[in-house]
Design an enzyme around this catalytic site. Structure first.
Site, PDB file in Angstrom:
ATOM      1  N   HIS A 322     -17.606  -5.889 -16.125  1.00  0.00           N
ATOM      2  CA  HIS A 322     -16.164  -5.794 -16.401  1.00  0.00           C
ATOM      3  C   HIS A 322     -15.347  -6.726 -15.519  1.00  0.00           C
ATOM      4  CE1 HIS A 322     -15.748  -3.601 -12.677  1.00  0.00           C
ATOM      5  NE2 HIS A 322     -14.558  -3.117 -12.948  1.00  0.00           N
ATOM      6  N   GLY A 323     -16.012  -7.469 -14.628  1.00  0.00           N
ATOM      7  CA  GLY A 323     -15.280  -8.388 -13.772  1.00  0.00           C
ATOM      8  C   GLY A 323     -16.203  -8.980 -12.731  1.00  0.00           C
TER       9      GLY A 323
END
Length: 396
Positions: A322-323
């Site tokens: 997610h990042g």
């Protein structure tokens, strides 16, 4: 740290010392010991299914590592969703190919006036039309609903951001990262307490912060309803902030147009079919990446972000990172990073950044993993469609 029982398959490390395998999309020695211990706790849950998937941005969380995917049968774990239910990102493309710095500063100034950040809420109730429809029994949502009318359309703190970016497709993009604010936090804490008491009353150990609610309990449906409401609230929250960002753009550049809205949560549980069976997939700091599904993987406020399409990889439960993921704790970042160096690096890149004081160093680029390394570790999970360079950032 290496553990006996670790093998490699198709270039991926698999730990096989526990009840279920743990499949890693990074090198084992790149994981914090605490995060690895948490992954092993997941692998030993009696209702965990198939294997545990650990994404390349992983780091230690509460109970379950951030950047992990857990599938279960017959139970749901509030801490495996997290306290910011529905936290995620959205992106919107403009038709602008360039924006002058003075205009960009004006736009950012308007956004700062219309979107409260940190612990700030709106001073007046927002239009109730932005709020999701209430369906089913929602005791905590009902309790928090009036307060949420002042919270919708607010950014929050931590790693939440509003960022203006220049895409490799030639266009200016807006990206927002935020969640369900206090309503999600309250729902999460309430049901974590319910699960913990339920497990303790049954004589079960809750020291691993993995208290669960069995699907046979009345609280299972209550949590499911309230979690899904918070998921919808988090989306509505991002949409309202995006509307305020759009208004800021049109106030300064009246001819601007917008298209290609993308939304992706990364803290949620969903009923899905994997390996031929229906299971509850918990994604905590992980993005769903079904084949052809759009997603966002941001770096830090000083590095590239990516718009991607999923490859539908079964072994990751059709998920991806997610990042960038934290490489050091917030406390360590504030103590060890050099404020002048971090500010200079952002200034040299021409980024209108959000680092002003030492207390802001927990969100400096130096506190995050190398996003290029994270992306290299998940080439089997996503295809990069557009690279996004940061131009200006608002942080909580």
């Amino acid at each position: 740290m290496k553990h006996d029982g670790t093998i490699r398959t198709n270039g991926k490390a698999i730990i096989e010392t526990d009840n279920l395998p743990i499949k890693l999309w990074l090198e084992e020695d790149q994981m914090e010991e605490g995060a690895l211990e948490q992954a092993r706790n997941l692998a030993n849950l009696p209702f965990a299914f198939k294997h545990i998937a650990i994404m390349p941005d992983t780091h230690q969380g509460y109970g379950m590592p951030i950047g992990a995917i857990l599938a279960t049968k017959g139970a749901i774990i509030p801490n495996a969703v997290g306290v910011d239910i529905g936290c995620g990102m959205c992106s919107l493309r403009t038709n602008l190919e360039h924006i002058e710095t003075p205009k960009l500063k004006e736009i950012m100034g308007i956004i700062r006036k219309t979107v409260p950040v940190g612990f700030e809420h709106h001073k007046t109730r927002q239009d109730e039309a932005w709020m999701p429809e209430r369906k089913g029994e929602l005791p905590i949502v009902e309790q928090e609903y009036e307060s949420a009318l002042y919270q919708i359309g607010t950014l929050g703190g931590g790693n939440h951001f509003i960022e203006i970016q220049k895409g490799s497709d030639g266009y200016i993009w807006i990206m927002i990262h935020s969640g369900s604010r206090n309503i999600g936090f309250t729902v999460a804490n309430h049901y974590e307490g319910v699960a913990k008491k339920m497990n303790q009353d049954a004589g079960e150990d809750v020291s691993q912060e993995l208290a669960y609610i069995p699907e046979t309990s009345e609280y299972f449906k209550l949590y499911w309803n309230e979690m899904n409401y918070c998921l919808e609230f988090a989306l509505a929250n991002r949409k309202l902030m995006m509307e305020r960002a759009r208004s800021a753009f049109t106030e300064i550049l009246p001819e601007v147009e917008f298209a290609d809205f993308i939304n992706k949560p990364h803290n949620f549980a969903a009923e899905e079919k994997h390996f031929g069976e229906w299971v509850i997939v918990h994604r905590k700091g992980a993005t769903r990446a079904r084949k052809g599904e759009w997603g966002m993987i941001p770096g830090s406020q000083g590095t590239r972000s990516f718009l991607v399409k999923g490859k539908g990889e079964a072994q990751s439960f059709e998920s991806c990172a997610h990042g960038a993921g934290r490489i050091m704790s917030r406390t360590k970042a504030r103590k060890t990073l050099d404020l002048k160096e971090e500010v200079k690096a952002l200034k040299d890149r021409g980024i209108l950044h959000a680092i002003r004081h030492r207390k802001d160093l927990d969100e400096a680029p130096g506190s995050y993993k190398d996003i290029d390394e994270v992306m290299a570790n998940q080439v089997d999970l996503v295809d990069v469609q557009i690279e996004l360079q940061p131009l200006a950032v608002i942080k909580g």
